[in-house]
Scaffold this motif. Sequence first.
Motif, PDB file in Angstrom:
ATOM      1  N   GLY A 188     -16.747 -12.673   6.237  1.00 24.58           N
ATOM      2  CA  GLY A 188     -16.365 -13.988   6.742  1.00 24.58           C
ATOM      3  C   GLY A 188     -16.793 -14.203   8.193  1.00 24.58           C
ATOM      4  N   SER A 189     -16.559 -13.189   9.045  1.00 20.80           N
ATOM      5  CA  SER A 189     -16.981 -13.312  10.449  1.00 20.80           C
ATOM      6  C   SER A 189     -18.488 -13.445  10.539  1.00 20.80           C
ATOM      7  CB  SER A 189     -16.578 -12.068  11.252  1.00 20.80           C
ATOM      8  OG  SER A 189     -15.208 -11.912  11.258  1.00 20.80           O
ATOM      9  N   GLY A 190     -19.198 -12.700   9.700  1.00 19.39           N
ATOM     10  CA  GLY A 190     -20.654 -12.760   9.700  1.00 19.39           C
ATOM     11  C   GLY A 190     -21.147 -14.143   9.299  1.00 19.39           C
ATOM     12  N   ARG A 191     -20.525 -14.691   8.282  1.00 17.83           N
ATOM     13  CA  ARG A 191     -20.929 -16.020   7.810  1.00 17.83           C
ATOM     14  C   ARG A 191     -20.744 -17.056   8.918  1.00 17.83           C
ATOM     15  NH1 ARG A 191     -17.817 -19.919   5.406  1.00 17.83           N
ATOM     16  NH2 ARG A 191     -19.045 -21.579   4.415  1.00 17.83           N
ATOM     17  N   ASP A 192     -19.576 -17.019   9.590  1.00 15.02           N
ATOM     18  CA  ASP A 192     -19.327 -17.952  10.703  1.00 15.02           C
ATOM     19  C   ASP A 192     -20.419 -17.819  11.757  1.00 15.02           C
ATOM     20  OD1 ASP A 192     -17.056 -18.714   9.414  1.00 15.02           O
ATOM     21  OD2 ASP A 192     -15.683 -17.558  10.683  1.00 15.02           O
ATOM     22  N   LEU A 193     -20.753 -16.565  12.055  1.00 17.51           N
ATOM     23  CA  LEU A 193     -21.764 -16.297  13.067  1.00 17.51           C
ATOM     24  C   LEU A 193     -23.126 -16.853  12.624  1.00 17.51           C
ATOM     25  CD1 LEU A 193     -21.980 -12.741  14.614  1.00 17.51           C
ATOM     26  CD2 LEU A 193     -23.949 -14.236  14.412  1.00 17.51           C
ATOM     27  N   GLY A 194     -23.463 -16.621  11.375  1.00 13.89           N
ATOM     28  CA  GLY A 194     -24.742 -17.093  10.850  1.00 13.89           C
ATOM     29  C   GLY A 194     -24.829 -18.619  10.865  1.00 13.89           C
ATOM     30  N   LEU A 195     -23.718 -19.273  10.528  1.00 14.18           N
ATOM     31  CA  LEU A 195     -23.691 -20.742  10.478  1.00 14.18           C
ATOM     32  C   LEU A 195     -24.021 -21.361  11.830  1.00 14.18           C
ATOM     33  CD1 LEU A 195     -20.555 -21.494   8.234  1.00 14.18           C
ATOM     34  CD2 LEU A 195     -22.899 -22.291   7.831  1.00 14.18           C
ATOM     35  N   ARG A 196     -23.560 -20.723  12.919  1.00 14.10           N
ATOM     36  CA  ARG A 196     -23.750 -21.353  14.241  1.00 14.10           C
ATOM     37  C   ARG A 196     -24.832 -20.663  15.058  1.00 14.10           C
ATOM     38  NH1 ARG A 196     -18.750 -18.251  15.169  1.00 14.10           N
ATOM     39  NH2 ARG A 196     -19.529 -16.706  16.631  1.00 14.10           N
ATOM     40  N   LEU A 197     -25.534 -19.692  14.486  1.00 13.99           N
ATOM     41  CA  LEU A 197     -26.493 -18.911  15.280  1.00 13.99           C
ATOM     42  C   LEU A 197     -27.612 -19.768  15.872  1.00 13.99           C
ATOM     43  CD1 LEU A 197     -27.011 -15.827  16.023  1.00 13.99           C
ATOM     44  CD2 LEU A 197     -28.871 -15.984  14.375  1.00 13.99           C
ATOM     45  N   MET A 198     -28.106 -20.731  15.083  1.00 16.32           N
ATOM     46  CA  MET A 198     -29.236 -21.517  15.582  1.00 16.32           C
ATOM     47  C   MET A 198     -28.818 -22.487  16.688  1.00 16.32           C
ATOM     48  SD  MET A 198     -32.145 -20.469  14.462  1.00 16.32           S
ATOM     49  CE  MET A 198     -31.448 -18.838  14.773  1.00 16.32           C
ATOM     50  N   ALA A 238     -27.175  -6.360  13.178  1.00 14.07           N
ATOM     51  CA  ALA A 238     -25.716  -6.337  13.021  1.00 14.07           C
ATOM     52  C   ALA A 238     -25.266  -4.888  12.896  1.00 14.07           C
ATOM     53  CB  ALA A 238     -25.313  -7.133  11.786  1.00 14.07           C
ATOM     54  N   THR A 239     -24.100  -4.561  13.469  1.00 15.48           N
ATOM     55  CA  THR A 239     -23.649  -3.166  13.493  1.00 15.48           C
ATOM     56  C   THR A 239     -23.067  -2.697  12.165  1.00 15.48           C
ATOM     57  OG1 THR A 239     -21.506  -3.856  14.349  1.00 15.48           O
ATOM     58  CG2 THR A 239     -23.169  -3.194  15.972  1.00 15.48           C
ATOM     59  N   ALA A 240     -23.046  -3.580  11.163  1.00 15.15           N
ATOM     60  CA  ALA A 240     -22.545  -3.183   9.840  1.00 15.15           C
ATOM     61  C   ALA A 240     -23.182  -4.057   8.773  1.00 15.15           C
ATOM     62  CB  ALA A 240     -21.024  -3.313   9.779  1.00 15.15           C
ATOM     63  N   ASP A 241     -23.449  -3.453   7.619  1.00 15.41           N
ATOM     64  CA  ASP A 241     -24.057  -4.207   6.521  1.00 15.41           C
ATOM     65  C   ASP A 241     -23.225  -5.420   6.121  1.00 15.41           C
ATOM     66  OD1 ASP A 241     -26.163  -2.469   6.338  1.00 15.41           O
ATOM     67  OD2 ASP A 241     -25.584  -1.570   4.424  1.00 15.41           O
ATOM     68  N   ILE A 242     -21.914  -5.229   6.054  1.00 11.83           N
ATOM     69  CA  ILE A 242     -21.079  -6.328   5.547  1.00 11.83           C
ATOM     70  C   ILE A 242     -21.186  -7.544   6.472  1.00 11.83           C
ATOM     71  CG2 ILE A 242     -18.899  -5.556   6.641  1.00 11.83           C
ATOM     72  CD1 ILE A 242     -19.206  -7.023   3.099  1.00 11.83           C
ATOM     73  N   LEU A 243     -21.328  -7.251   7.766  1.00  7.57           N
ATOM     74  CA  LEU A 243     -21.514  -8.311   8.756  1.00  7.57           C
ATOM     75  C   LEU A 243     -22.896  -8.949   8.566  1.00  7.57           C
ATOM     76  CD1 LEU A 243     -19.944  -9.404  11.212  1.00  7.57           C
ATOM     77  CD2 LEU A 243     -21.151  -7.721  12.618  1.00  7.57           C
ATOM     78  N   ALA A 244     -23.918  -8.120   8.394  1.00 12.07           N
ATOM     79  CA  ALA A 244     -25.285  -8.616   8.208  1.00 12.07           C
ATOM     80  C   ALA A 244     -25.373  -9.504   6.971  1.00 12.07           C
ATOM     81  CB  ALA A 244     -26.251  -7.437   8.085  1.00 12.07           C
ATOM     82  N   ILE A 245     -24.685  -9.114   5.917  1.00 14.69           N
ATOM     83  CA  ILE A 245     -24.735  -9.872   4.667  1.00 14.69           C
ATOM     84  C   ILE A 245     -24.057 -11.226   4.848  1.00 14.69           C
ATOM     85  CG2 ILE A 245     -23.869  -9.877   2.278  1.00 14.69           C
ATOM     86  CD1 ILE A 245     -24.433  -6.768   2.348  1.00 14.69           C
ATOM     87  N   GLY A 246     -22.948 -11.241   5.576  1.00 16.99           N
ATOM     88  CA  GLY A 246     -22.291 -12.503   5.914  1.00 16.99           C
ATOM     89  C   GLY A 246     -23.205 -13.389   6.760  1.00 16.99           C
ATOM     90  N   ILE A 247     -23.887 -12.777   7.719  1.00 15.52           N
ATOM     91  CA  ILE A 247     -24.808 -13.528   8.587  1.00 15.52           C
ATOM     92  C   ILE A 247     -25.918 -14.165   7.749  1.00 15.52           C
ATOM     93  CG2 ILE A 247     -26.576 -13.278  10.396  1.00 15.52           C
ATOM     94  CD1 ILE A 247     -24.696 -11.135  11.688  1.00 15.52           C
ATOM     95  N   MET A 248     -26.458 -13.408   6.808  1.00 16.04           N
ATOM     96  CA  MET A 248     -27.511 -13.963   5.938  1.00 16.04           C
ATOM     97  C   MET A 248     -26.982 -15.171   5.168  1.00 16.04           C
ATOM     98  SD  MET A 248     -29.994 -10.946   4.551  1.00 16.04           S
ATOM     99  CE  MET A 248     -28.918 -10.202   3.339  1.00 16.04           C
ATOM    100  N   GLU A 249     -25.732 -15.056   4.686  1.00 16.34           N
ATOM    101  CA  GLU A 249     -25.181 -16.193   3.938  1.00 16.34           C
ATOM    102  C   GLU A 249     -25.005 -17.415   4.838  1.00 16.34           C
ATOM    103  OE1 GLU A 249     -22.370 -15.543   0.912  1.00 16.34           O
ATOM    104  OE2 GLU A 249     -21.298 -17.427   1.269  1.00 16.34           O
ATOM    105  N   GLY A 250     -24.467 -17.189   6.049  1.00 16.33           N
ATOM    106  CA  GLY A 250     -24.269 -18.293   6.989  1.00 16.33           C
ATOM    107  C   GLY A 250     -25.594 -18.951   7.356  1.00 16.33           C
TER     108      GLY A 250
END
Lengths: 339, 339
Positions: free
Chosen positions: A228-238, A249-261
């Motif tokens: 969830g944190s990764g997704r939020d981050l991915g959504l606003r990254l641009m 990302a320091t963890a896969d689960i975070l990276a996967i959320g970022i990809m989704e966001g």
Amino acid sequence: MRVTLKDIADEAGVSMMTVSNVVNGKRARVSPETIERIQRIVAERGYVPSASARSLAAKSSKLIGLLVPAADEDSLMISPHNVAIVGLIERELRKGGYHLLLRGISQPAEVAEALQSWSLDGAVLLGFLDEEIDRLTARTVGKVSLLAIDSYSANPLTTGVRSDDHTGALLAARHLLALGHREIVFAGPAFSDVGVVHQRYQGFRAAYAEAGLTWIERIVTVETTTHGSGRDLGLRLMQSHPEATAVFATADILAIGIMEGLAEAGCSVPGDVSVLGFDDLDLSRYVTPKLTTIAQDIPQKAAIAVRLLLAAVERREHPADPITLGVRLITRDSTAAPR
Amino acid sequence: MRVTLKDIADEAGVSMMTVSNVVNGKRARVSPETIERIQRIVAERGYVPSASARSLAAKSSKLIGLLVPAADEDSLMISPHNVAIVGLIERELRKGGYHLLLRGISQPAEVAEALQSWSLDGAVLLGFLDEEIDRLTARTVGKVSLLAIDSYSANPLTTGVRSDDHTGALLAARHLLALGHREIVFAGPAFSDVGVVHQRYQGFRAAYAEAGLTWIERIVTVETTTHGSGRDLGLRLMQSHPEATAVFATADILAIGIMEGLAEAGCSVPGDVSVLGFDDLDLSRYVTPKLTTIAQDIPQKAAIAVRLLLAAVERREHPADPITLGVRLITRDSTAAPR
């Protein structure tokens, strides 16, 4: 009438010591047939060795605690990395004839209570901050052998097993730099000047240094290392980092959320932004695109943790020096050259 | 000299009963300040209540076993469903002042040993076959309150919490039939005439019956309910069942593996084949396409399991009747009308 050890020994035609050994999991010198016979009689007669009798007989509780920080309302199983470790530690303890007491710790003071209240032979600390481990005293720890996973604490009361976090992040950043990325975001939990995330941060910077480049520090921190944190981050990254062409990302689960966001925000991975994780969870192969990541050998981490800890338990001595395990880059589909 | 309960009580200025209550997790009637004071003194003085003293004082070990079948070389954490349950059960027990002994069981005879060897107050059985639960006797179980998750066993020594597996599969098949599918493969572990998978099989057939259709039985069984087994199945599905337009898998992890195998075999999901799972793991939202599935309320399952079990433990009586939880269809992107 209460069934005794002697009753079982008489019926099985073996010594009380043999019954005691089998009941206490010390089966190395007992034949499979005898073990089976004793177990059958124990089951039939309803023999219940008391915990205290076991402890006295074995001078050991055969119980190892696995302590994991968890807020009151949280499951221990939020982190897929921890999930894998818990399962594998149970397996390794089981092979060694020990049992696992799994306990969530919602405040640091509970560590002392947990270590002292169950006659534990030893304990594994998983997911604690180094500051918390530094604070453990001889009084808190008592006679319990202690091992911390992913710790860089120098507290002599504990030992540790960790992956080579510095090299892992170095490999990650080297890979992205070699592809041509320069504007790379470092995403992870907030960190102090010690510990796993700090090591990865240092390794990441080291790759820029060895390439003769200067990293314009782009750090994005998350409250919790979750999808969830990764997704939020991915959504606003641009919005927050329009210049970024890659994220480590320091963890896969975070990276996967970022990809989704990123995908939801209309950004393609790796077309617009490359994403690289850390852990090599099974999950990283199930997502699309498959995640480029740094592989830790989690089964080996669990096996070595248990081996080190049980050696300390059985020799009743302080644990051995920490062990650092190798890591490697796994290149999959989430990283490519920048446009 | 060994520190006693009395020493702690004297220093804290409270009764020994209060210290005992706090140390044993019965904190309902003790003020937070007193709890903190007692915990601090306990930590400072290095007070170690013995497991046997605790048990005697509380007439209860405060220890609940969680037994999970696992081959010698397996981690308990292979099934993501079980992972979620283990974490949530720990949380619920912790809230109730109990601790969790996690134990892998590599052969049925070990259940008796596990139940008897640690003065457990109660135990949760997770992932056992109903046949194994049926076989438990009063002698094996002793005074341990017992609850089985996802069990349809009628053994009066246990109670259970399960999801409405029949309705879940009925909803799954109805959804696929409504989309126009007729040639649907049922994929899961081999099953007998009782238990979770059998219930799902019956529910699946019931959807055809209520639509006035006959299901030409297409069952594909897997050795283990894992991503790898699913992938193998997906890779060869178009050979083994060229007529199939949809697959209902009895677990998300299997469904996700099937989607990967199908993709590798050049089959698009849901273009060529629709795939539907069961569980609603977090994972089912991370994959592409996102998985249509039957949602079980896993947190509620864990909470109710612990509530039922602790009620039985605390009243020292046989557990209450089993509870069946509702399920619902979650429509995502892995199902569509057949071409």
